[in-house]
Design an enzyme around this catalytic site. Structure first.
Site, PDB file in Angstrom:
ATOM      1  CB  CYS A  73     -15.643  35.364  30.020  1.00  0.00           C
ATOM      2  SG  CYS A  73     -14.553  34.012  30.505  1.00  0.00           S
ATOM      3  NE  ARG A 158     -14.653  48.229  33.988  1.00  0.00           N
ATOM      4  CZ  ARG A 158     -15.901  47.967  34.344  1.00  0.00           C
ATOM      5  NH1 ARG A 158     -16.286  48.229  35.572  1.00  0.00           N
ATOM      6  NH2 ARG A 158     -16.761  47.448  33.492  1.00  0.00           N
TER       7      ARG A 158
END
Length: 397
Positions: A73, A158
């Site tokens: 990202c 997660r």
């Protein structure tokens, strides 16, 4: 599923590979900049991944039906739309995903990223990604799907972003719907090895000093007199009377709040805490983050750290309820299983990421933990790949 070809970008140790091959796919190209990951990948799949994707010409990548990528990202430019997708994405690794999709035009793409991508850079990151994939001729959902293994009973919290793309002449992506209010129960027992089956188990066990430290904190949490267990971080250096010469206004509001709550806890338990602190400070590990406690295991009449899961975090010893593990991260120190007084083993980490039992982790334990911490969960990828391929009832690629 009929057989199909896929490529595995930012492949790591092959979470996408495991999922796609189980659905009938054949990997025709993989790439990762990390040399140790490439070695683990080749050892398990017989494919030597290429290195830095930014240095690979799209023409040198074989034709494929599905592009898989767990790209990092990164923030994008806000300079404005001038040069098409190159304008805002140039210099990011998402640009390399785009240029390969533009050249090869695969029918499908499945992308995975950290949860933060959905809100990163005040939404600009997702806006750019969505617009660029649309510009390249792919249909995708208007918002990324946020999903976690514990939603399907795998005991790991997660949350990750999944982006499903279908080439516009092939079809569209049906909405991905699930009810977070009706999640299956998780049990850490599903992934834990029996201690007798762990070679060299002593290397995973916590030290006697750490055991003594947890005993101290366990005594603290059991004996303090409170209506509710602390929902704020307990900072041992703030378990004292307020200093009249300290101006708390110098701190942000959240820190002022925690300082005052620690002080209140101390005032209401002064005699016990004074004696407890005297003993705690004799423990060689009672300093820094280990002199702080974050109780996040809920309210109970009989709190017991040894019945829970806990982590050594920069913010303190974080205690979680023992239903599922916090997200694996790329460090050696995993969660500690209170009942077993040991860390997770690499094999247990593999299970948390849904890798099969015959998967061979890196022989260097530090690398194995790092690689599983960075991996994509295999079962989650399978779920989204199936949804992607069957969105329009194609049944095959």
């Amino acid at each position: 599923m009929n057989s199909f070809k896929f490529i595995d970008l930012f492949c790591g140790i092959g979470g996408f590979h495991q999922a796609m091959t189980s659905l009938g796919g054949k990997c025709v190209f993989a790439s990762d900049i990390d040399e140790d990951c490439r070695k683990t990948y080749e050892a398990n799949y017989g494919i030597a991944p290429a290195g830095d994707i930014t240095k690979i010409d799209a023409a040198d990548i074989p034709a494929h039906d599905v592009l898989c990528a767990g790209f990092p990202c990164q923030a994008f430019s806000k300079a404005g739309k001038r040069l098409g997708f190159e304008d805002e994405t140039k210099g990011t690794l998402f640009f390399d995903v785009c240029r390969i999709m533009a050249y090869h035009r695969p029918k499908y793409a499945l992308l995975e990223n950290v949860r933060n991508l959905a809100s990163h850079d005040h939404g600009n990151t997702w806006r750019v990604i969505h617009n660029k994939l649309d510009e390249l001729g792919y249909n995708l959902l208007p918002e990324p799907v946020i999903f976690s293994p514990h939603y399907v009973g795998i005991p790991q919290h997660r949350e990750r972003v999944y982006i499903m793309c279908v080439r516009q002449d092939v079809g569209s992506v049906k909405p991905f719907v699930f009810d977070k209010k009706k999640l299956p129960q998780c049990s850490i027992e599903d992934v834990l090895l029996d201690d007798k089956d762990i070679p060299n188990i002593k290397e995973y066990c916590i030290s006697s000093e750490m055991e003594n430290l947890i005993d101290l904190w366990n005594e603290f949490i059991k004996k303090i007199k409170v209506k509710r267990l602390p929902g704020f971080p307990v900072w041992s250096d703030r378990l004292c009377d307020l200093d009249p010469n300290e101006n708390l206004v110098q701190y942000p509001a959240w820190k002022q709040n925690f300082i005052l709550k620690n002080n209140e806890l101390y005032v209401n338990n002064r005699e016990f805490i004074d004696e407890w602190l005297k003993r705690a400070r004799q423990n060689p590990l009672f300093f820094g983050a280990k002199a702080k406690l974050e109780w996040q295991a809920g309210q109970t009449k009989h709190p017991d750290i040894w019945k829970q899961i806990f982590q050594l975090r920069p913010s303190g010893i974080r205690v979680k309820v023992n239903t599922y593990f916090p997200a694996l991260v790329a460090i050696v120190q995993t969660s500690i299983i209170g009942s077993k007084k040991r860390f997770l083993t690499p094999r247990e980490c593999a299970r948390l990421q849904s890798f099969p039992e015959d998967f061979q982790p890196d022989i260097k334990q530090q690398q194995a933990y790092k690689q599983f911490g960075n991996a994509v969960n295999v079962e989650c990828v399978k779920i989204f790949a199936k949804h992607l391929f069957n969105s329009n009832n194609y049944g095959s690629i």
